[in-house]
Design an enzyme around this catalytic site. Structure first.
Site, PDB file in Angstrom:
ATOM      1  N   ASP A  64       0.871  -1.164   0.000  1.00  0.00           N
ATOM      2  CA  ASP A  64       0.000   0.000   0.000  1.00  0.00           C
ATOM      3  C   ASP A  64       0.911   1.218   0.000  1.00  0.00           C
ATOM      4  OD1 ASP A  64      -1.740   2.069   0.464  1.00  0.00           O
ATOM      5  OD2 ASP A  64      -2.566   1.265   2.324  1.00  0.00           O
ATOM      6  N   HIS A  90      -9.328  -2.515   1.100  1.00  0.00           N
ATOM      7  CA  HIS A  90      -8.475  -2.699  -0.074  1.00  0.00           C
ATOM      8  C   HIS A  90      -8.823  -4.016  -0.748  1.00  0.00           C
ATOM      9  CE1 HIS A  90      -5.236   0.406   0.756  1.00  0.00           C
ATOM     10  NE2 HIS A  90      -5.862   0.363   1.922  1.00  0.00           N
TER      11      HIS A  90
END
Length: 277
Positions: A157, A266
């Site tokens: 990320d 996510h």
């Protein structure tokens, strides 16, 4: 094929309760890089040291319930590197590197898989300043790995949408963390081809998803806000990346952003590399 997945878990216990392990047992990646474990070693003991038959290696944050990264793998690494030597950010649990070195291997005899969680600056100026310090430290660290002859894929990320096609509402986010000009310029520098003798700073790294899908928009998003039905409306951002050295990037063949189930805010992003450890 070497199947490599990255996923920000937004808490390993939360993701587990939403079925991430059952999905991994079906998907069968060779490695999965995870971020935001939000747990410490005692929380993992007896439950999360392994996941779907893969052995985990972790860096935990000192602060409870915060950050933390890991890599689960089916292959035994030749070395495990916890942290990148930062006096500030190693305490936040943002970097773990597994090395799969094999001197006789024709391609990438020195190979690393890195799971990395970049800071978010969205909570205010103090954390944005920390994010810029992290970027300033990480760039030379990655370049040192390359200079040492090491090929690697950094998964994680990144908390940066690099281009306008990497988020739905780019016009309204130009002054927001994750899409600031300085952050995007850092990514541009990292991805600029190396040019010996040139003053332009080129990191020579490759955004592997964009190499395969140079114009994808709605399909590329990997994160959605929990506000305003962002997921249902696909108002998303591409924040999760595979950043690879050119040797490895050239071996990427297939990609998938898995959205049939939600384990986190996510989505997992998986790439297949025509490569064997």
């Amino acid at each position: 094929m070497f199947k490599l997945t990255s996923l920000n878990l937004n808490g390993i216990r939360s993701a587990a309760s939403k079925g991430v392990e059952a999905w991994l047992e079906k998907a069968k990646p060779d490695c999965i890089c995870v971020q935001e474990i939000k747990a410490q070693a005692p929380d993992m003991a007896g439950r999360f040291e392994t996941l779907a038959g893969m052995q985990g290696h972790f860096q935990f944050a000192e602060k409870k319930g915060y950050s933390g990264v890991g890599i689960y793998t089916r292959h035994e690494p030749s070395d495990v590197i916890i942290g990148y030597g930062s006096s500030e950010f190693d305490a936040e649990g943002r970097y773990v590197e597994l090395r799969f070195d094999r001197p006789g291997r024709l391609l990438a005899p020195q190979l690393s898989i890195i799971s990395c969680y970049f800071p978010s600056g969205s909570s205010g100026e103090e954390r944005q300043a920390a994010k810029f310090r992290f970027l300033a430290e990480l760039f030379p660290h990655l370049m040192a790995l390359k200079r040492a002859g090491r090929d690697f894929v950094l998964c994680g990320d990144i908390n940066i949408a690099h281009q306008e096609i990497d988020l739905k509402n780019f016009k309204g986010n130009k002054k927001n963390s994750g899409f600031l000009p300085e952050e995007r310029a850092w990514m541009t520098d990292l991805l600029r081809p190396e040019s010996p003798g040139s003053e332009a700073l080129g990191g020579g790294m490759v955004d592997v998803y964009r190499q395969l899908q140079p114009t994808a928009t709605d399909d590329c998003y990997t994160w959605w806000s929990n506000r305003g039905q962002a997921y249902a409306k696909n108002v998303g951002w591409r924040l999760d990346y595979h950043l690879a050295t050119p040797t490895l990037a050239a071996l990427a063949r297939n990609h998938a952003v898995y959205k049939d189930e939600r384990f986190s805010d996510h989505a997992p992003i998986t790439l297949d590399y025509e490569f064997a450890l």
